[in-house]
Design a protein around this motif. Sequence first.
Motif, PDB file in Angstrom:
ATOM      1  N   ILE A 135       0.866  -1.177   0.000  1.00 43.82           N
ATOM      2  CA  ILE A 135       0.000   0.000   0.000  1.00 43.82           C
ATOM      3  C   ILE A 135       0.904   1.229   0.000  1.00 43.82           C
ATOM      4  O   ILE A 135       1.771   1.368   0.860  1.00 43.82           O
ATOM      5  N   LEU A 136       0.719   2.100  -0.965  1.00 43.54           N
ATOM      6  CA  LEU A 136       1.528   3.311  -1.061  1.00 43.54           C
ATOM      7  C   LEU A 136       0.922   4.405  -0.180  1.00 43.54           C
ATOM      8  O   LEU A 136      -0.301   4.599  -0.179  1.00 43.54           O
ATOM      9  N   MET A 137       1.771   5.111   0.550  1.00 43.33           N
ATOM     10  CA  MET A 137       1.296   6.112   1.497  1.00 43.33           C
ATOM     11  C   MET A 137       1.890   7.485   1.199  1.00 43.33           C
ATOM     12  O   MET A 137       3.028   7.597   0.737  1.00 43.33           O
ATOM     13  N   ASN A 138       1.133   8.519   1.472  1.00 41.07           N
ATOM     14  CA  ASN A 138       1.633   9.890   1.421  1.00 41.07           C
ATOM     15  C   ASN A 138       2.391  10.197   2.714  1.00 41.07           C
ATOM     16  O   ASN A 138       2.302   9.452   3.695  1.00 41.07           O
ATOM     17  N   ALA A 139       3.109  11.293   2.724  1.00 42.82           N
ATOM     18  CA  ALA A 139       3.897  11.677   3.892  1.00 42.82           C
ATOM     19  C   ALA A 139       3.022  11.896   5.125  1.00 42.82           C
ATOM     20  O   ALA A 139       3.458  11.683   6.259  1.00 42.82           O
ATOM     21  N   LYS A 147       1.217  -0.689  -4.973  1.00 45.17           N
ATOM     22  CA  LYS A 147       2.297  -1.238  -5.787  1.00 45.17           C
ATOM     23  C   LYS A 147       1.979  -2.708  -6.031  1.00 45.17           C
ATOM     24  O   LYS A 147       1.554  -3.420  -5.115  1.00 45.17           O
ATOM     25  N   ALA A 148       2.173  -3.171  -7.243  1.00 44.53           N
ATOM     26  CA  ALA A 148       1.836  -4.552  -7.580  1.00 44.53           C
ATOM     27  C   ALA A 148       2.859  -5.123  -8.551  1.00 44.53           C
ATOM     28  O   ALA A 148       3.678  -4.393  -9.116  1.00 44.53           O
ATOM     29  N   THR A 149       2.796  -6.422  -8.726  1.00 47.95           N
ATOM     30  CA  THR A 149       3.657  -7.091  -9.702  1.00 47.95           C
ATOM     31  C   THR A 149       2.782  -7.828 -10.703  1.00 47.95           C
ATOM     32  O   THR A 149       1.735  -8.381 -10.360  1.00 47.95           O
ATOM     33  N   ARG A 150       3.227  -7.825 -11.971  1.00 44.87           N
ATOM     34  CA  ARG A 150       2.575  -8.574 -13.039  1.00 44.87           C
ATOM     35  C   ARG A 150       3.675  -9.195 -13.869  1.00 44.87           C
ATOM     36  O   ARG A 150       4.369  -8.513 -14.616  1.00 44.87           O
ATOM     37  N   GLY A 151       3.892 -10.492 -13.669  1.00 42.84           N
ATOM     38  CA  GLY A 151       5.030 -11.138 -14.305  1.00 42.84           C
ATOM     39  C   GLY A 151       6.312 -10.539 -13.753  1.00 42.84           C
ATOM     40  O   GLY A 151       6.516 -10.490 -12.541  1.00 42.84           O
ATOM     41  N   ASN A 152       7.174 -10.061 -14.633  1.00 38.94           N
ATOM     42  CA  ASN A 152       8.417  -9.422 -14.203  1.00 38.94           C
ATOM     43  C   ASN A 152       8.289  -7.909 -14.056  1.00 38.94           C
ATOM     44  O   ASN A 152       9.274  -7.229 -13.748  1.00 38.94           O
ATOM     45  N   ASP A 153       7.087  -7.404 -14.264  1.00 38.11           N
ATOM     46  CA  ASP A 153       6.878  -5.957 -14.233  1.00 38.11           C
ATOM     47  C   ASP A 153       6.347  -5.489 -12.875  1.00 38.11           C
ATOM     48  O   ASP A 153       5.620  -6.208 -12.190  1.00 38.11           O
ATOM     49  N   THR A 154       6.704  -4.271 -12.519  1.00 37.67           N
ATOM     50  CA  THR A 154       6.140  -3.616 -11.339  1.00 37.67           C
ATOM     51  C   THR A 154       5.080  -2.627 -11.810  1.00 37.67           C
ATOM     52  O   THR A 154       5.296  -1.863 -12.762  1.00 37.67           O
ATOM     53  N   ALA A 159      -4.447   5.953  -6.255  1.00 40.00           N
ATOM     54  CA  ALA A 159      -5.865   6.080  -5.907  1.00 40.00           C
ATOM     55  C   ALA A 159      -6.019   6.773  -4.560  1.00 40.00           C
ATOM     56  O   ALA A 159      -5.130   6.698  -3.702  1.00 40.00           O
ATOM     57  N   ASP A 160      -7.146   7.435  -4.379  1.00 37.91           N
ATOM     58  CA  ASP A 160      -7.446   8.097  -3.106  1.00 37.91           C
ATOM     59  C   ASP A 160      -7.881   7.101  -2.032  1.00 37.91           C
ATOM     60  O   ASP A 160      -7.782   7.377  -0.843  1.00 37.91           O
ATOM     61  N   SER A 161      -8.395   5.951  -2.469  1.00 31.00           N
ATOM     62  CA  SER A 161      -8.867   4.923  -1.533  1.00 31.00           C
ATOM     63  C   SER A 161      -8.439   3.548  -2.038  1.00 31.00           C
ATOM     64  O   SER A 161      -8.405   3.312  -3.247  1.00 31.00           O
ATOM     65  N   VAL A 162      -8.141   2.659  -1.103  1.00 24.81           N
ATOM     66  CA  VAL A 162      -7.772   1.281  -1.432  1.00 24.81           C
ATOM     67  C   VAL A 162      -8.582   0.341  -0.550  1.00 24.81           C
ATOM     68  O   VAL A 162      -8.656   0.524   0.666  1.00 24.81           O
ATOM     69  N   VAL A 163      -9.205  -0.649  -1.162  1.00 27.52           N
ATOM     70  CA  VAL A 163      -9.949  -1.681  -0.435  1.00 27.52           C
ATOM     71  C   VAL A 163      -9.186  -2.988  -0.576  1.00 27.52           C
ATOM     72  O   VAL A 163      -8.915  -3.434  -1.697  1.00 27.52           O
ATOM     73  N   ILE A 164      -8.832  -3.606   0.551  1.00 29.96           N
ATOM     74  CA  ILE A 164      -8.157  -4.905   0.527  1.00 29.96           C
ATOM     75  C   ILE A 164      -9.231  -5.974   0.685  1.00 29.96           C
ATOM     76  O   ILE A 164      -9.783  -6.156   1.771  1.00 29.96           O
ATOM     77  N   ALA A 165      -9.551  -6.657  -0.396  1.00 31.90           N
ATOM     78  CA  ALA A 165     -10.594  -7.682  -0.377  1.00 31.90           C
ATOM     79  C   ALA A 165      -9.932  -9.051  -0.441  1.00 31.90           C
ATOM     80  O   ALA A 165     -10.014  -9.766  -1.438  1.00 31.90           O
ATOM     81  N   THR A 166      -9.246  -9.408   0.620  1.00 29.40           N
ATOM     82  CA  THR A 166      -8.508 -10.665   0.660  1.00 29.40           C
ATOM     83  C   THR A 166      -8.376 -11.091   2.122  1.00 29.40           C
ATOM     84  O   THR A 166      -8.947 -10.480   3.001  1.00 29.40           O
TER      85      THR A 166
END
Length: 199
Positions: A135-139, A147-154, A159-166
């Motif tokens: 989860i990326l945070m402001n100061a 931040k996420a990974t897809r294969g070898n890519d970052t 977004a202003d809001s993040v929902v963790i549905a896991t």
Amino acid sequence: SAYDKGAKVVLLEKTAAIGGTTATSQGLAGGYESQFTKAMDVHYTFEEMYQNLMNNASYRLDPALTTITVENSGETIDWMADRAGMEVYAVVPGYGPLTMMHCIKDAGLGMKAAMEKTLAETTIDLQLNTKATEILMNADGSVKGVKATRGNDTVYVYADSVVIATGGYAYNPELTVRLDPEKEGTMGIGWEGATGDGI
């Protein structure tokens, strides 16, 4: 719900398809004061539902999260039927004496199909094989994205809001033992994506 209220939504899914454990389930949803139980004139109190759920789990559930789950259960089931198009064909006793278990047509696969159809009718940006890692945070401590990974890519999603549905971890025997030592020696079960990444 966020999409219906006007939000631009990006949905990250670490596996190749949505559905997860739900797709392999019996297609049951417990709740009270839904449109279906009201039509049957079946009514319970919050306390009856809360105690039933807690008793089923030997009182090892988080009280605050259990309260939220129970309080919103009927509204959630109505949303599943009205917005997501899941067909509830019966309400029966289940996991205890209360008649509160809503049975979805075609079980877990029916729930998955309804979710996929509903999602396809929106402009929600579904990104498969994309695993959120941070989860990326402001100061000032507020959220600014993921931040996420897809294969070898970052991948970065701002977004202003993040929902963790896991949070499910049944397929991760090491984490299962750490959180529930009596399960030592068991193997991972259920959906392969249920590894507890969000805990």
